[in-house]
Scaffold this active site. Structure first.
Site, short mmCIF file in Angstrom:
data_model
loop_
_atom_site.label_atom_id
_atom_site.label_comp_id
_atom_site.label_asym_id
_atom_site.label_seq_id
_atom_site.Cartn_x
_atom_site.Cartn_y
_atom_site.Cartn_z
N HIS A 84 1.30 -0.84 -0.25
CA HIS A 84 0.01 -0.01 0.17
C HIS A 84 1.00 1.17 -1.00
O HIS A 84 0.62 2.48 0.68
CB HIS A 84 -1.26 -0.12 1.12
N GLU A 89 -12.35 -2.55 -3.42
CA GLU A 89 -10.86 -2.45 -3.37
C GLU A 89 -10.56 -2.52 -5.03
O GLU A 89 -9.88 -3.85 -5.46
CB GLU A 89 -9.34 -2.30 -3.26
N HIS A 95 -9.94 2.46 -0.01
CA HIS A 95 -9.72 1.14 0.97
C HIS A 95 -10.88 1.45 1.62
O HIS A 95 -10.65 0.84 3.74
CB HIS A 95 -9.00 1.07 2.07
#
Length: 373
Positions: A126, A339, A202
């Site tokens: 991420h 996502e 997210h």
């Protein structure tokens, strides 16, 4: 366009916060901004361009937020708000520069090797230690009400940030429209070097309402006939295989918990989905990705459309006693994530859809949530 209304500041977070690195331009205020259209509203903070709540009625007319987005209250007087509020769950945040995992925190682009920050074992996750979810974004436009309320946030990512090449200008717009639709538009322009880009929202969704139990009884339909298997560290093997005959087959509405014990989640004794599905249809075109129906009595449903090649279906396998809003405690399977994204570790798999944006090129990612009750 000038802002039409001052931001709703739920907390000053120590009056102001200092944006780090080359993005720092003095002190920037962290605020929470509300968009409202009748009995449908959301809140967004410019800390991580994070969606902090969504409120709409249920089938009985009761309004309750269907998503446990933040793991702490912004009202907490913390000297370290970025650590206190986002932790490692990325609740509702805008994740980048490259969301999901990059194997061995390394990739090669145009013959040059780039080394990223390894924050998930030996892999990068991420965007690294200080990804886009842990910086202060600039509010560019804000219209709080009317027919089509929206907010646009901006972040400049500098060359070399978290190891990624090239400077990048990033925008995200959250917008409400009728009836009960939330759109998220993300775009990023590579300024001087080729770079991978894969932005993700997210959000964690519980359509029954945050603090109203788990999502194992929710039904999910994914418009995806293939998925990308992973190794023990959740890195794709490079294969793209059919879902038919596997626990990953959600082509028909299926309860989340129906086969969840058949899916290894990356750690011994932990089960659940953390899986990228290849969305059917042409990548780049808006198409239906998923439909979710609440398993309880709320009657809420959510339909997701997007223009990305993949969608990560995550069942919050690793939430464990996370303190949430209103005294709620979020445990395993408290919510689900959908996502939309490029395939994980695409920079190391030439057969995956490319995430590389060349100088002057623009990355575009559009999402549309359609709620019903």
């Amino acid at each position: 366009m000038a802002m039409t209304r001052a931001p709703l500041l739920l907390a000053l977070l120590g009056v102001a916060a200092l944006a780090g690195g080359a993005n720092a331009a003095g002190r920037k205020m962290v605020g929470v901004y509300e968009l409202s259209k009748g009995d449908f509203s959301i809140k967004v903070t410019n800390w991580g361009a994070t969606l902090t709540s969504v409120v709409l009625p249920d089938s009985k007319g009761e309004s309750r937020a269907p998503a446990p987005f933040l793991s702490c209250s912004l009202l907490l007087p913390s000297k370290d708000p970025w650590r206190a509020c986002n932790g490692t769950a990325y609740f509702g945040a805008l994740v980048g520069r490259v969301a999901n995992r990059v194997a061995n925190a390394r990739f090669v682009l145009d013959g040059k090797a780039y080394h990223l920050y390894a924050n998930d074992g030996k892999n990068a996750l991420h965007g690294g230690k200080r990804g886009f979810s842990k910086v202060i974004w600039t509010v560019k436009e804000y219209v709080s009400g009317g027919d089509c309320p929206y907010i646009t946030l901006y972040y400049h990512s500098f060359d070399g940030e978290e190891g990624f090449p090239g400077a990048l200008d990033v925008y995200v717009t959250y917008r409400l429209s009728s009836p009960y639709e939330l759109s998220i538009h993300m775009n990023a322009t590579a300024l001087d070097k080729a770079t991978p880009v894969n932005l993700v929202n997210h959000a964690y969704w519980n359509l029954a309402g945050q603090g109203r139990g788990d999502i194992l009884g929710d039904t999910v339909q994914l418009f995806a006939s293939r998925y990308t298997p992973v190794d023990a560290t959740l890195i794709p093997t490079g294969a793209v295989v059919p879902v038919a005959g596997t626990p990953y087959d959600f082509r028909r509405p299926t309860a989340v918990g129906a086969r969840i014990r058949d899916v290894y989640a990356g750690k011994p004794g932990v089960y659940g989905y953390d899986t990228n599905f290849a969305v059917d249809g042409d990548a780049g075109a808006m198409r239906r990705v998923a439909v979710v129906r609440a398993g309880g009595g709320s009657g809420r449903g959510m339909e997701l459309w997007a223009n990305q090649p993949g969608v990560q279906f995550y069942t919050s396998n690793f939430l464990d006693g996370v303190k949430g809003k209103g005294g709620s405690v979020y445990g395993q399977y408290a919510a689900l994530c959908l996502e939309t994204q490029g395939f994980p570790d695409a920079v190391n798999h030439p057969n995956f859809p490319s995430q590389i944006v060349r100088p002057g090129g623009v990355y575009r990612h559009d999402m549309l949530f359609k709620f019903s009750f």
